[in-house]
Enzyme design. Structure first.
Site, PDB file in Angstrom:
ATOM      1  N   LYS A  34     -32.838  57.686 -10.141  1.00  0.00           N
ATOM      2  CA  LYS A  34     -31.622  58.454  -9.836  1.00  0.00           C
ATOM      3  C   LYS A  34     -30.525  58.108 -10.847  1.00  0.00           C
ATOM      4  CE  LYS A  34     -28.724  56.833  -6.577  1.00  0.00           C
ATOM      5  NZ  LYS A  34     -27.332  56.649  -7.017  1.00  0.00           N
ATOM      6  N   ASN A  35     -30.353  56.823 -11.133  1.00  0.00           N
ATOM      7  CA  ASN A  35     -29.234  56.390 -11.970  1.00  0.00           C
ATOM      8  C   ASN A  35     -29.486  56.561 -13.461  1.00  0.00           C
ATOM      9  OD1 ASN A  35     -27.851  55.887  -9.684  1.00  0.00           O
ATOM     10  ND2 ASN A  35     -28.027  53.661  -9.763  1.00  0.00           N
ATOM     11  N   CYS A  84     -14.943  53.645  -2.530  1.00  0.00           N
ATOM     12  CA  CYS A  84     -16.132  53.965  -1.724  1.00  0.00           C
ATOM     13  C   CYS A  84     -16.407  52.754  -0.851  1.00  0.00           C
ATOM     14  CB  CYS A  84     -17.303  54.331  -2.621  1.00  0.00           C
ATOM     15  SG  CYS A  84     -18.216  52.938  -3.210  1.00  0.00           S
ATOM     16  N   ARG A  92     -13.821  50.256  -7.041  1.00  0.00           N
ATOM     17  CA  ARG A  92     -14.542  50.934  -8.125  1.00  0.00           C
ATOM     18  C   ARG A  92     -13.599  51.746  -9.027  1.00  0.00           C
ATOM     19  NH1 ARG A  92     -20.117  53.138  -5.959  1.00  0.00           N
ATOM     20  NH2 ARG A  92     -20.679  52.924  -8.147  1.00  0.00           N
ATOM     21  N   ASP A 109     -28.004  46.566  -6.576  1.00  0.00           N
ATOM     22  CA  ASP A 109     -28.557  47.653  -5.740  1.00  0.00           C
ATOM     23  C   ASP A 109     -29.767  47.206  -4.942  1.00  0.00           C
ATOM     24  OD1 ASP A 109     -27.869  50.359  -8.095  1.00  0.00           O
ATOM     25  OD2 ASP A 109     -26.592  49.194  -6.749  1.00  0.00           O
ATOM     26  N   ARG A 121     -29.651  60.355  -0.361  1.00  0.00           N
ATOM     27  CA  ARG A 121     -29.018  60.392  -1.690  1.00  0.00           C
ATOM     28  C   ARG A 121     -29.905  59.699  -2.710  1.00  0.00           C
ATOM     29  NH1 ARG A 121     -22.876  58.769  -1.925  1.00  0.00           N
ATOM     30  NH2 ARG A 121     -23.476  59.201  -4.058  1.00  0.00           N
TER      31      ARG A 121
HETATM   32  C1  EPZ Z   1     -23.639  51.987 -11.506  1.00  0.00           C
HETATM   33  O1  EPZ Z   1     -22.380  52.218 -10.908  1.00  0.00           O
HETATM   34  C2  EPZ Z   1     -24.670  52.506 -10.520  1.00  0.00           C
HETATM   35  N1  EPZ Z   1     -24.469  53.946 -10.317  1.00  0.00           N
HETATM   36  C3  EPZ Z   1     -24.513  51.750  -9.195  1.00  0.00           C
HETATM   37  O2  EPZ Z   1     -25.540  52.206  -8.314  1.00  0.00           O
HETATM   38  C4  EPZ Z   1     -24.734  50.267  -9.471  1.00  0.00           C
HETATM   39  O3  EPZ Z   1     -24.539  49.546  -8.267  1.00  0.00           O
HETATM   40  C5  EPZ Z   1     -23.732  49.784 -10.528  1.00  0.00           C
HETATM   41  O4  EPZ Z   1     -23.864  50.584 -11.721  1.00  0.00           O
HETATM   42  C6  EPZ Z   1     -23.959  48.336 -10.921  1.00  0.00           C
HETATM   43  O5  EPZ Z   1     -25.252  48.176 -11.428  1.00  0.00           O
HETATM   44  C7  EPZ Z   1     -24.914  54.791 -11.271  1.00  0.00           C
HETATM   45  O6  EPZ Z   1     -25.464  54.401 -12.289  1.00  0.00           O
HETATM   46  C8  EPZ Z   1     -24.712  56.247 -10.997  1.00  0.00           C
HETATM   47  P1  EPZ Z   1     -20.182  49.578 -12.796  1.00  0.00           P
HETATM   48  P2  EPZ Z   1     -21.031  52.023 -11.781  1.00  0.00           P
HETATM   49  O7  EPZ Z   1     -19.164  50.392 -13.531  1.00  0.00           O
HETATM   50  O8  EPZ Z   1     -21.285  52.351 -13.188  1.00  0.00           O
HETATM   51  C9  EPZ Z   1     -16.057  47.403 -12.089  1.00  0.00           C
HETATM   52  C10 EPZ Z   1     -26.433  53.048  -6.304  1.00  0.00           C
HETATM   53  O9  EPZ Z   1     -26.582  52.515  -5.205  1.00  0.00           O
HETATM   54  N2  EPZ Z   1     -15.461  48.466 -12.924  1.00  0.00           N
HETATM   55  O10 EPZ Z   1     -21.302  48.957 -13.567  1.00  0.00           O
HETATM   56  O11 EPZ Z   1     -19.937  52.743 -11.056  1.00  0.00           O
HETATM   57  C11 EPZ Z   1     -16.617  47.929 -10.772  1.00  0.00           C
HETATM   58  O12 EPZ Z   1     -15.593  48.002  -9.803  1.00  0.00           O
HETATM   59  C12 EPZ Z   1     -25.142  52.847  -7.088  1.00  0.00           C
HETATM   60  O13 EPZ Z   1     -27.292  53.747  -6.887  1.00  0.00           O
HETATM   61  C13 EPZ Z   1     -14.113  48.393 -13.236  1.00  0.00           C
HETATM   62  O14 EPZ Z   1     -13.408  47.481 -12.820  1.00  0.00           O
HETATM   63  O15 EPZ Z   1     -20.786  50.468 -11.649  1.00  0.00           O
HETATM   64  C14 EPZ Z   1     -17.659  46.887 -10.434  1.00  0.00           C
HETATM   65  O16 EPZ Z   1     -17.027  45.782  -9.818  1.00  0.00           O
HETATM   66  C15 EPZ Z   1     -24.131  52.052  -6.277  1.00  0.00           C
HETATM   67  N3  EPZ Z   1     -13.559  49.357 -14.019  1.00  0.00           N
HETATM   68  C16 EPZ Z   1     -18.192  46.460 -11.812  1.00  0.00           C
HETATM   69  O17 EPZ Z   1     -17.215  46.896 -12.754  1.00  0.00           O
HETATM   70  C17 EPZ Z   1     -14.302  50.402 -14.516  1.00  0.00           C
HETATM   71  O18 EPZ Z   1     -13.757  51.257 -15.242  1.00  0.00           O
HETATM   72  C18 EPZ Z   1     -19.523  47.109 -12.204  1.00  0.00           C
HETATM   73  O19 EPZ Z   1     -19.400  48.482 -11.935  1.00  0.00           O
HETATM   74  C19 EPZ Z   1     -15.683  50.466 -14.178  1.00  0.00           C
HETATM   75  C20 EPZ Z   1     -16.234  49.483 -13.392  1.00  0.00           C
END
Ligand code: EPZ
Length: 422
Positions: free
Chosen positions: A23-24, A119, A124, A309, A401
């Protein structure tokens, strides 16, 4: 119609489960179609509600999507982009909608994308996405809950150091960099296999990218991208989830169309817990060793560390371990909503800030529980499969989802599981 899942636990899972596309990976790959006016053909795209949501979003931008119902192939063609706004009602359904931002600014020089709300698992923010686009020369202004981005003269390559490892920020900025003038360096880039998959697809479309899979990705901008056909890589989170289903039920599952190489940390954690994992030509075989699961400490980290995840799923497994397991969530600030639900099933878990101490109990007992987010919901299914008695899980729209035909796959391996009208 709201639905629930009812499980009568206690059956060890035996059989074969085919793993589908990630999915991701599929979600960013679909947005890559915005970068060219030619057709991007994707295969091994999973049947998930998030994929449908992304398709709806792209179609309102003007992407023509050809998809035969039931097939795993999608043809996407963004010949003309008729609308550069991603509205709140679509974005709030799925945070990954933010992935249209980079491609729209790169292709059209502008985008108006709703800020994704928070969320269940955390605030996030998207500050890393936005600061990266600014460094590429875009003007960014936030108003009325929307990101207004513009780059009328196009984007210019830059050296961007990301303060945190962010998967979708890395993906957004990599896509934006493909059409920027000059070279873009993404430093402290995410190394997830899904990032590598996106880079490989962009390269097939004519992009010049090196370093994907390392913490520094270099993109040399080109004037345009062209058509390509690309197969989505197997879903490592689905792989890890079903592996843990075998473990928690004391079963023996063969997982096909996947690879042990996708889950290095998960495999080593399960092996430390005494689980037998055998590599097969097309995936792996996971079976319990007959003795109880040994408690193992887990800390979630960016890839190749233990995937956040899969944190809820390993916690379900550890509720019935021999000994105890300290599980620390370092990526998201509120990803323990499944703890209380597991405790209602008899688990012994105490949370201190970002760590949960799981003391093994002899068995879980079925109960009525509620799903809160995608991965927490599948953790409750795993717990229900192992528990004595009947478990019903409400709000299972979260499950659809990220997991295709979950009950059917488990039923085919001996589980007593069905979907019922709530
Ligand atoms: C991706 O989300 C995945 N989603 C998530 O999967 C996964 O949990 C996550 O990566 C971590 O591996 C998709 O790929 C569609 P991040 P993403 O940006 O990119 C902080 C699922 O269950 N952050 O790597 O949104 C954030 O708050 C989903 O399939 C900032 O602070 O996650 C988090 O603490 C859930 N500022 C950390 O970084 C930003 O601009 C990592 O988040 C971006 C992120």
């Amino acid at each position: 119609m709201t639905e629930s899942i009812r499980i009568v636990g206690g059956n060890p899972l035996q059989g074969v489960i085919q793993i589908r596309g990630a999915k991701n990976a599929a979600l960013p790959l679909m947005t890559a179609a915005l970068l060219t006016d030619e057709t991007l053909t994707l295969t091994n795209v999973p049947h998930l509600t998030d994929i449908q949501t992304m398709a709806e979003l792209l179609e309102q931008h003007g992407v023509h999507i050809n998809h035969t119902a039931g097939s795993y192939a999608y043809e996407l063609k963004a010949q003309t982009i008729i609308n550069t706004t991603a509205s709140y009602d679509l974005v709030c359904k799925m945070r990954a909608s933010i992935l249209v931002l980079g491609p729209l600014v790169a292709r059209c020089g502008q985008a108006r994308v709703s800020l994704p709300g928070g969320c269940a698992i955390g605030t996030r923010p998207v500050d890393i996405h936005l600061s990266g686009l600014k460094q590429l020369g875009a003007q960014i202004e936030l108003s009325e809950g929307y990101i207004n981005a513009s780059a009328p003269k196009g984007l210019t390559g830059a050296k961007i150091t990301m303060p945190l490892v962010s998967v979708t920020a890395t993906e957004n900025l990599m896509m934006a960099g493909t059409l920027a003038k000059g070279e873009t360096h993404l430093i402290n880039a995410a190394r997830e296999p899904e990032v590598v998959d996106l880079a490989n697809c962009l390269i097939a479309m004519g992009a010049k990218i090196t370093g994907a899979g390392t913490d520094t990705i270099i993109i040399e901008g080109v004037s345009r991208l062209h058509k390509a056909t690309y197969a989505v890589l197997p879903d490592r989170i689905e792989t890890g989830t079903y592996a843990m289903a075998a473990v928690i039920t004391g079963g023996d599952l063969e997982l096909t169309h996947t690879s042990l190489a996708l889950i290095p940390s998960i495999a080593s954690t399960l092996q430390q817990a005494g689980i037998i994992i055998q590599e097969t030509p097309n995936g792996m075989r996971v079976k319990s060793s007959g003795s109880s699961i040994l408690g193992v400490d887990v800390m979630t980290e960016p890839y190749p560390g233990f995937a956040t995840d899969l944190q809820a799923q390993i916690m379900a497994v550890m509720t019935i371990c021999r000994g105890a397991s300290m599980i620390t969530e370092t990526i998201f600030e509120n990803r323990f909503m499944h703890v209380q639900e597991l405790c209602r099933m008899g688990a012994n878990i105490t949370v201190h800030h970002s760590s949960a101490l799981v003391r093994g109990v002899p068995y879980l007992s079925g109960a009525q529980v509620m799903a809160t987010d995608l991965r927490a919901s599948v953790c409750l299914v795993l717990a229900g499969l192992a528990a004595k008695g009947e478990t019903t899980i409400s709000r299972i729209y979260h499950l659809d989802r990220g997991y295709e035909n979950l009950e059917e796959k488990f039923r085919n391996c001996g589980a007593n599981i069905e979907r019922i009208a709530a």
